[in-house]
Design a protein around this motif. Structure first.
Motif: not given
Length: 105
Positions: A17-23, A28-32
């Protein structure tokens, strides 16, 4: 003719599973990107010059591709590598190649 489409939701879970940091990084990239899309909507509403709008759309496409390739890289290093180690590599590689083909269209 071969069907290269992938199901919208395979029902599979990531091996690691992705880490919280990876998620958070992906979110953040998708929000941009979401903000960029809103900007293009505003450009259309304001009847801005077509080329300026097209340049922004191109930037959005590139940003989405970067997110996708990042996710694909992680998938390869974790899920596909794990499947290969377990002797289930053929199916994982076939699935990955379908995704690569979708990205190449």
């Amino acid at each position: 003719m071969e069907d290269n489409t992938l199901p919208e939701n395979s029902g599979k879970k990531p091996v690691t599973p992705r880490t919280d940091e990876e998620k958070q990084s992906v979110i953040n990239r998708l929000k941009r990107i979401e903000g960029q899309v809103r900007g293009v909507q505003k450009m259309v509403e304001e009847d801005r010059y077509c080329v300026d709008t097209l340049i922004q759309i191109s930037a959005i496409n590139k940003a989405l591709n970067r997110v996708g390739y990042s996710l694909m890289e992680r998938h390869t290093h974790h899920c596909v590598a794990s499947a290969i180690r377990k002797g289930e590599g053929e199916e994982a590689i076939d699935e990955l190649m379908k995704v690569v083909q979708q990205f190449s269209k």
